[in-house]
Scaffold this active site. Structure first.
Site, mmCIF file in Angstrom:
data_model
loop_
_atom_site.group_PDB
_atom_site.id
_atom_site.type_symbol
_atom_site.label_atom_id
_atom_site.label_comp_id
_atom_site.label_asym_id
_atom_site.label_seq_id
_atom_site.Cartn_x
_atom_site.Cartn_y
_atom_site.Cartn_z
ATOM 1 N N GLU A 76 1.906 5.983 7.411
ATOM 2 C CA GLU A 76 3.322 6.102 7.032
ATOM 3 C C GLU A 76 4.020 7.213 7.809
ATOM 4 O O GLU A 76 5.190 7.074 8.183
ATOM 5 C CB GLU A 76 3.443 6.344 5.527
ATOM 6 C CG GLU A 76 2.787 5.282 4.664
ATOM 7 C CD GLU A 76 3.168 3.868 5.053
ATOM 8 O OE1 GLU A 76 4.334 3.635 5.449
ATOM 9 O OE2 GLU A 76 2.297 2.986 4.973
ATOM 10 N N GLY A 99 0.832 -1.192 0.000
ATOM 11 C CA GLY A 99 0.000 0.000 0.000
ATOM 12 C C GLY A 99 0.864 1.238 0.000
ATOM 13 O O GLY A 99 0.619 2.189 -0.733
#
Length: 965
Positions: free
Chosen positions: A388, A351
């Site tokens: 992230e 992803g």
């Protein structure tokens, strides 16, 4: 790294006709990694022959492996500690005479001798070396004592090492430098230093990019490729002067290459001490949008030029600054770098990846077009960015010592992504979605006897394949669930205090999970308001070191409460023993008489007047599902809860209305309740308009669909669903002004999609007319799509299911022309909805042609076809017939065998299918199953449980649906 794979959480919502993820179905994470493949094929592969390579001393080892030799062991010895690297790389973005894309490089690694040794062992994979003198490398000492001479060098392919045998010994405490020159293939395998391709203006464009996690930095240059081997990296990229070079740090210098002015040399500032798996470098002609955060961090969003020109990077830019600021405050630690680049790549298997200062994404996880992207696409962007960016501190600044504690990195980011995203989008109520997207999803896997603990002994995780298997839903979603539970019973303020201390203490170094427990305990000890029944370590080790979770059963007549290990198949035995005898210390928030309170269950069973109720009272445990467990009651309390839901459901919190459905279905699946009780728990849905209860019900009933959509049960089941969803469909028809507008909130927009998907799949004629009409309008004027982005997935899928070849071919043409990845993903998934066998067979053949379906999308496309009851048998036959080819073509690249095995077997519920699965395992044992090894064992276990469940419940379920439809 973001969950894969794997499959977007929110894209799954839009594909409900194919089936919302079943609570009792094994689901791997969407987002899976390029490394999550079997490495045996790679280890036996010969590195490509590249022009300019020279031979050196021995290149392979003796087939008789001496395991006592350090170069035959997968873990690096502790003899050498890296200090810094000087790495120069030159990718060639056009093929050479042999048709290969290559890169050339040179590296100097400085290291300190930690223990006297006469051998240098460093990771190297698929690199061809140019000799320096008579050897692959040159060695020199820093200081007065000269370095020993090199005897021989060898490449050990099995353990992916370059081994330098010395004629003398390195001296403890002395520093040395080792130089090398090498070439490698810039392959399209989505691993290490690789190439990504896309079309723009009718021309093919090539991007050189990276994906190092978990063990592929060694594929780019020789390095000590373990997370604890932190060092500073000085990266230089030589690249065509019309392209831009990026790396973890800001450029330090850029100049023209003297011998060829068409090339530039970009040198970057040295990195802080960091792990090899977080390195990144990219050469492309991408453009960017930028901003500067209040803390003076340079923020840039990079993507294909056309995407940036059309404003598709603007939303990511809008939310990145607030999320960075949120985490700086949450961690009480400033963002560690001067810049934050985020880049959307056309070919990317995970992803996203949290490379420090240069985060890489799938396009669908970063770019957003307000005109064509749905609300779920928008939610995916903000949550993946938050995931992230959370890693920039937790994982990058402080890193786990070894991959056996990967859950701490990924579980933490998977939890706080909801906090960061909620800060950026405060009106969306995103924090509640962790219950559906993580807690309930992972319980389906963790309820199997073949599950595994969050943390494994370090000596059980050695090979790249073993590391890859850890990137699963247990690591991500169970990790998130238990950390959320920990934060809840500590309180968020105490949790943040301990977290801040942990980060400040271990910045730029490595830890084990016990270090976090220690700092959280210090926070607890610093105050008196929150009292725990035991230490943080004593409580949490039971959740970390043993697999599974408990079911808490309470008798409201006697006040008795007890726990037991919840197993989907209660006759199965856990695959590993537990030092804690599968008992937990359980925090229990509960609701009684409209008041909330808290209780700790510290033993197997207890009794308390707190859990006794009078005739007109009901009890509800695990308020807001902050605990990682399921709850069962005596039948009398279940009936009281049902009556309350059908009388005034608003008295029970929305999340717990979902919990009542979820837990009761799972308990019935395990034989702890009659199957009619959870079915009766869905009766109130005729009056329910909230998303979370509906989503829990559809997820649970999807298991029934998978078990019965090939039997006589499915007809009455569809009629019942049609009856229950008709009021919801009518509610949203009015609320949206006959489908012209969208509801105001995120949750309502998601439930509008549920209403349409369920109404169409259950045969509501008005829904069929709606989707067919909208799709026909689009077919009549393909330049003007009248379908709102939120509704496209479900409209496309249903229209193709109701239609034939013409509808499918139109969608295929639109897919081939789509320039926005979110739109392409919707079409790609919908193309699997056809009810024509020959069309699905043709589509299946397309999935292994990269000109039609990108490698990164092959697995999810095949699984989409398998989700269709018409396509399931086709896919199973295809997989069995082509396993060896699939494994050879994709075993070391982008193919997620875990997702594939799970997707194709989730309907298996007969003895014949079990025999086929066992035969498949036997027939392909020599070929292997790569990252699907554990998934295959889980599929066998799940199939046996399905067989048992169907035999026991089919007649009862048929009777209930018939009577209630």
């Amino acid at each position: 790294m973001a969950k894969g794979f794997y499959i977007s959480k929110t894209l799954g919502i839009l594909g409900i006709l194919l089936g919302v993820a079943a609570v009792c179905t094994i689901i791997a994470l969407s987002v899976v990694y390029a490394q999550e493949k079997n490495r045996n094929a790679e280890n036996s592969a010969i590195a490509p022959t590249l022009p300019g390579s020279t031979s050196a001393t021995t290149s392979t080892t003796n087939p008789a492996i001496d395991e006592s030799k350090p170069w035959n062991q997968y873990r690096l010895p502790k003899t050498l500690i890296p200090d810094s690297y000087q790495v120069t790389l030159r990718p060639y973005l056009t093929p050479n005479e042999q048709g290969l894309y290559i890169f050339k490089g040179s590296s100097t690694v400085r290291f300190t001798c930690n223990e006297t040794t006469n051998v240098i062992i460093i990771h190297s994979k698929k690199l061809n070396y140019t000799n320096k003198g008579n050897h692959r490398v040159a060695l020199r000492a820093l200081g007065d004592t000269p370095a020993p001479n090199i005897d021989t060098t060898e490449l050990v392919e099995r353990t992916e090492y370059l081994v330098v045998h010395l004629q003398g010994s390195l001296v403890k405490g002395h520093q040395y430098e080792m130089d090398s020159e090498f070439q490698g293939e810039l392959a399209d395998d989505l691993a290490g230093f690789y190439r990504s391709e896309y079309m723009e203006g009718g021309n093919k464009k090539v991007v050189a990019t990276t994906q190092m996690q978990a063990a592929d930095a060694r594929k780019s240059f020789p390095c000590f490729d373990e997370p604890a081997m932190k060092a500073s990296f000085n990266i230089t990229l030589i690249h065509p002067n019309n392209l831009t070079a990026l790396s973890n740090m800001l450029p330090k210098d850029s100049r023209t290459l003297q011998e060829d002015p068409s090339w530039n040399v970009t040198e970057f500032h040295p990195t802080p001490k960091m792990s090899t798996y977080l390195l990144a470098y990219i050469v492309s002609e991408f453009k960017y949008v930028e901003a500067v955060s209040p803390n003076r961090v340079q923020i840039r969003i990079w993507a294909r030029p056309s995407a940036i020109d059309e404003g598709h990077g603007d939303y990511a830019l809008q939310v990145t600054g607030p999320i960075l600021n949120f985490f700086a405050q949450h961690y009480n630690t400033a963002y560690p770098l001067e810049k934050s680049d985020q880049i959307a790549l056309p070919d990317f298997n995970a992803g996203a990846m949290e490379n420090w200062g240069l985060v890489t994404y799938r396009e669908s996880a970063l770019v957003f077009d307000p005109q064509s992207s749905s609300i779920s696409n928008k939610e995916r962007v903000v949550t993946v960015i938050a995931h992230e960016l959370a890693h920039q501190w937790f994982g990058n600044l402080v890193t786990v010592d070894w991959w056996n504690d990967l859950w701490l990195n990924e579980g933490f980011a998977s939890y706080v992504e909801f906090l960061g995203a909620d800060y950026a989008e405060p009106t969306w109520n995103l924090k509640d979605l962790i219950v559906l997207n993580d807690v309930y999803r992972v319980m389906a896997v963790d309820a199997l006897a073949s599950s595994h603990p969050l943390s494994s002994p370090a000596n059980e995780v050695n090979t790249p394949a073993q590391i890859s298997e850890l990137f699963d839903s247990i690591t991500y979603s169970k990790g998130a669930s238990v950390l959320r539970m920990l934060s809840s019973f500590l309180t968020e303020d105490l949790f943040k205090k301990g977290l801040s201390s942990y980060l400040h203490t271990f910045q730029y170094s490595n830890t084990i999970y016990l270090d976090l427990w220690e700092h959280l305990q210090q926070a607890v000890d610093s105050q008196t308001a929150i009292k725990l029944p035991a230490s943080v370590s004593t409580i949490m080790d039971r959740w970390i070191l043993q697999m599974g979770f408990p079911v808490i059963t309470v008798n409201t007549s006697t006040g008795e409460i007890y726990q037991e290990h919840f197993l989907l198949d209660p006759t199965s035995k856990p695959t590993r023993p537990s030092d804690f005898n599968y008992l937990w210390i359980v925090p229990i928030p509960y609701l009684k008489n409209g008041k909330e309170d808290h209780y700790w269950l510290e033993t197997e069973k207890n009794q308390s007047a707190e859990f006794q109720t009078s005739s007109n009272e009901w009890l509800l445990l695990n308020i807001n599902v902050t605990g990682y467990y399921q709850v069962n009651y005596d039948e009398n309390n279940w009936r009281k809860i049902q009556n309350q839901l059908q009388t005034d459901l608003s008295v029970i919190p929305v999340i717990n209305r979902a919990q009542i459905i979820h837990d009761s279905f799972n308990l019935a699946s395990a034989g702890k309740l009659s199957i009619t009780l959870p079915l009766s728990n869905t009766l109130f849905l005729a009056s329910e308009t909230e998303y979370m209860p509906w989503e829990a019900a559809l997820s649970s009933l999807n298991y029934f669909k998978l078990m019965f959509d090939r039997s006589e049960v499915y007809g009455p089941m569809k009629r019942y669903l049609k009856k229950q969803v008709t009021p919801l469909f009518a509610y949203f028809k009015i609320k949206t002004n006959n489908w012209l507008d969208r509801p105001p909130t995120l949750m309502e927009q998601y439930n509008e999609i549920n209403a349409i998907s369920t109404a169409c799949s259950s045969g509501l004629e008005e829904c069929r007319d709606l989707v067919v009409g909208l799709y026909s309008q689009w077919m009549n004027n393909s330049d003007n799509n009248p379908i709102h982005p939120n509704l496209r997935s479900t409209v496309y899928c249903n229209a193709i299911a109701f239609g034939g070849e013409e509808e499918w071919n139109f969608a295929w043409e639109q897919f081939r022309k789509a320039t926005l990845v979110n739109e392409a993903d919707k079409l790609r998934s919908a193309l699997a909805c056809s009810n024509e066998v020959w069309i699905l067979n043709r589509y299946l053949s397309y999935t292994l042609n990269p000109d039609y379906i990108r490698k990164q999308d092959a697995t999810s496309t095949i699984v989409s076809i398998a989700n269709n009851v018409v396509g399931q048998t086709l896919v199973w036959d295809f997989v069995r017939s082509n396993w060896k080819k699939l494994f050879e073509d994709y075993g070391g690249g982008s193919f997620s065998f875990a997702n594939l095995i799970q997707g194709v077997t989730r309907r298996f519920s007969s003895e014949f299918e079990l025999q086929q699965l066992e035969q498949f395992k036997e027939d392909n044992s020599a070929t292997g199953f790569g990252s699907g090894t554990r998934a295959l064992e889980q599929a066998l276990e799940k199939t046996k449980a399905n067989i048992k469940w169907v035999k026991e419940n089919k007649d009862v379920v048929l009777k209930w649906f018939t009577e209630n439809s």
